[in-house]
Structures are given as structure tokens and as C-alpha cells.
Design an enzyme around this catalytic site. Structure first.
Site, mmCIF file in Angstrom:
data_model
loop_
_atom_site.group_PDB
_atom_site.id
_atom_site.type_symbol
_atom_site.label_atom_id
_atom_site.label_comp_id
_atom_site.label_asym_id
_atom_site.label_seq_id
_atom_site.Cartn_x
_atom_site.Cartn_y
_atom_site.Cartn_z
ATOM 1 N N HIS A 209 5.610 -28.714 3.222
ATOM 2 C CA HIS A 209 4.733 -27.370 3.930
ATOM 3 C C HIS A 209 3.708 -26.907 3.575
ATOM 4 C CE1 HIS A 209 5.520 -23.975 6.485
ATOM 5 N NE2 HIS A 209 5.292 -23.290 5.599
ATOM 6 N N CYS B 125 2.988 -27.328 10.693
ATOM 7 C CA CYS B 125 2.260 -26.279 9.644
ATOM 8 C C CYS B 125 1.086 -27.359 9.058
ATOM 9 C CB CYS B 125 3.401 -26.222 8.601
ATOM 10 S SG CYS B 125 3.986 -27.639 7.564
ATOM 11 N N ASP C 18 1.293 -17.531 6.561
ATOM 12 C CA ASP C 18 1.890 -18.835 7.029
ATOM 13 C C ASP C 18 2.093 -18.826 8.500
ATOM 14 O OD1 ASP C 18 3.355 -21.023 7.449
ATOM 15 O OD2 ASP C 18 4.959 -20.818 6.041
#
Length: 295
Positions: A107, A68, A122
Site C-alpha cells: 500500500h 493506491c 491517503d
């Protein structure tokens, strides 16, 4: 770094003149179907640099994926270049084994504002819990997509991101999965606030995730990619293919285990990934062998 080169990497040749929801959705979907969520560098003896130029070279020019911190950072740059009102947010992932959210931000996610509405984008959660479309930031609103029903819940400025699990159908010739979820259960994914972040806020966690022996990214070599029908996942030597809504409210899950040599071929054929250095597949025993209920 060239935006056209990025668009070519994700096989997007549509219009990008308007920074609207339709364009955002199209680019996002091309991104998640072209760029795998993967942590293979740390299992190839490579260091993951949290630097935009390094990320661009790795993902766009070397046709790799990333976790991520990398793939959402690249998407942030691309959306900014295309004129979107976008900012980085920081999340704290949920650890099912601990039944708790982690204490520190680990994250990266993005918030995009279009015509006064905020959307969460995302591309870096991976596996069967990856959303396929931008999600409008409204508390308590169920938002059904092909992968399932997503929702946000807000409490005193803290937001919680969740997904409703679906049933799994695993054919007899496929290997059994562990930790198969029951239908209707809620999978907690992460919590976040709307405080804008900078990628440098994640430098420490980027380093720690590569050296700490306790996190799942150290215990598993992971590569997952969204497909038009579902998702491919490779964890260690275990390849999982999920087809969404194979039957009503049920996903088809097919699981096979492979040799080291077959892993290299699967990475190339299914994920488009060719590694420069030798991969040492990892999947620590005692943990679920696939991404169906872990990532």
C-alpha cells in the site's frame, strides 16, 4: 504532464498559491470525489504500469481511476508540484479473513509536513474506509470525520491505522449485505513506518497483484468513489450506495445487483468511467459482495 490539467481533472479552481492545510484539504477532497479507487484494468485485459507518465495519461487524460499505487502516486506528484513537503510511505494492509497484516508492503500512502506537523494523506484506500481529510500523525488521538472516527496507534516506530465502525441501516427493498459490522468495532486498515519510499519500491508488488490469483483485487472487479454524502461502490455486478449519518451513528446502505450491460452504464453515470476494453465483472462467491466491510 501539466498541473493545471490535473486540477481541471479534479474540478479544482480554488487558490493553490499557499502550501497550507486548507489548500491540502481542498485538493485532497476534490481528488477523492473525482478519481475512483478502481482495479478495472486487470479485469479488462490491460496491464497496470507503475510509471508516472502512464498513470497521468490514464487518470487525468482518459478520466479513469486507479488503485493506491496509481492514485496516491499521482497525488504525490501534484502536491510536490504545488510546493508541499510530501513523501511516499509504504503500508501493509490488514486482511480481515486472516486476522493479520500482510508480510510485504502493498500500500502507498503519503506524509505531508506543514508548519512542523505531519499529516497522513491517503486517497487510495477506497470504499467506506476512505478518510475525507488529512489526518494529523499523533498516536492515540481520535479524529472524527464525516465517514467516521479514525486514529493512529504507534508502537516502537510502527504505526497502525484504524477506524471505528458504525451501524448500517439496510432498507427492506435493498439486498442484504454480508459481513455487516457491529457498531463500536475497530476496523484495522494497515500498518506503516515513517521510512520514506520511492515508487520503484512497489514495482514488484504492482506486478504480483496483477498475476497472483489469491488477492482480493483478482477476485473482485472494484470501483468506488466518494460522494458529498457518502460513497458509491461497484463490486462485480453489485452496486452499493452509502449515505453517512443517515440516522445518528448509522449509515444508510442500499445494495442492488445488475446485468453486464447495466454495469457499463453505472460506471459511466456514477463514476464517470468509460472503458476502452470490455470489462469482465468478477465477484468470487464466498466473499462479501460489497465494499462496506472488505475494502
Amino acid at each position: 504532464m501539466n498541473i493545471q490539467e490535473y486540477l481541471s481533472r479534479i474540478s479544482y479552481n480554488g487558490s493553490h498559491r499557499d502550501a497550507d492545510l486548507q489548500t491540502l484539504t481542498a485538493i485532497f477532497q476534490h481528488h477523492i470525489r473525482a478519481i475512483p479507487f478502481e482495479n478495472l484494468s486487470m479485469h479488462c485485459g490491460e496491464t497496470i504500469e507503475l510509471d508516472l507518465q502512464a498513470t497521468y495519461n490514464k487518470i487525468v487524460r482518459k478520466k479513469r481511476g486507479g488503485w493506491c499505487l496509481e492514485t496516491n502516486h499521482l497525488l504525490f506528484w501534484a502536491l510536490e508540484q504545488l510546493g508541499f513537503d510530501v513523501c511516499i510511505l509504504g503500508g501493509k494492509s490488514y486482511e480481515p479473513a486472516e486476522r493479520a497484516y500482510v508480510a510485504e508492503m502493498n500500500h502507498v500512502l503519503l506524509k505531508v509536513v506543514i508548519k512542523g506537523n505531519s499529516y497522513i494523506v491517503d486517497a487510495g484506500f477506497g470504499g467506506a474506509y476512505q478518510a475525507w481529510q488529512p489526518l494529523i500523525l499523533i498516536s492515540g488521538k481520535e479524529q472524527p470525520q464525516t465517514p467516521g472516527v479514525f486514529r493512529f496507534m504507534e508502537d516502537n516506530g510502527t504505526w497502525y491505522f484504524e477506524k471505528v465502525k458504525r451501524k448500517h441501516y439496510i432498507p427492506e427493498q435493498s439486498e442484504p449485505a454480508t459481513g455487516t459490522p457491529e457498531a463500536g468495532n475497530i476496523r484495522k486498515m494497515y500498518t506503516f513506518t515513517l521510512q520514506p519510499r520511492h515508487i520503484n519500491d512497489f514495482q514488484e508488488v504492482n506486478t504480483n497483484l496483477q498475476v497472483s490469483p489469491d488477492n482480493i483485487l483478482q477476485k473482485k472487479s472494484i470501483c468506488s468513489l466518494q460522494t458529498p454524502e457518502g460513497v458509491y461502490s461497484l463490486v462485480g455486478w453489485t452496486f452499493t450506495e452509502v449515505k453517512y449519518n443517515y440516522m445518528e451513528d448509522t449509515d444508510l446502505v442500499q445494495i442492488t445487483t445488475h446485468t453486464d450491460e447495466e454495469v457499463e452504464k453505472i460506471l459511466k453515470d456514477k463514476f464517470g468511467v468509460v472503458l476502452e476494453n470490455k470489462l469482465t465483472p468478477v465477484n468470487v462467491r464466498g466473499l462479501p459482495p460489497n465494499l462496506v466491510d472488505t475494502i
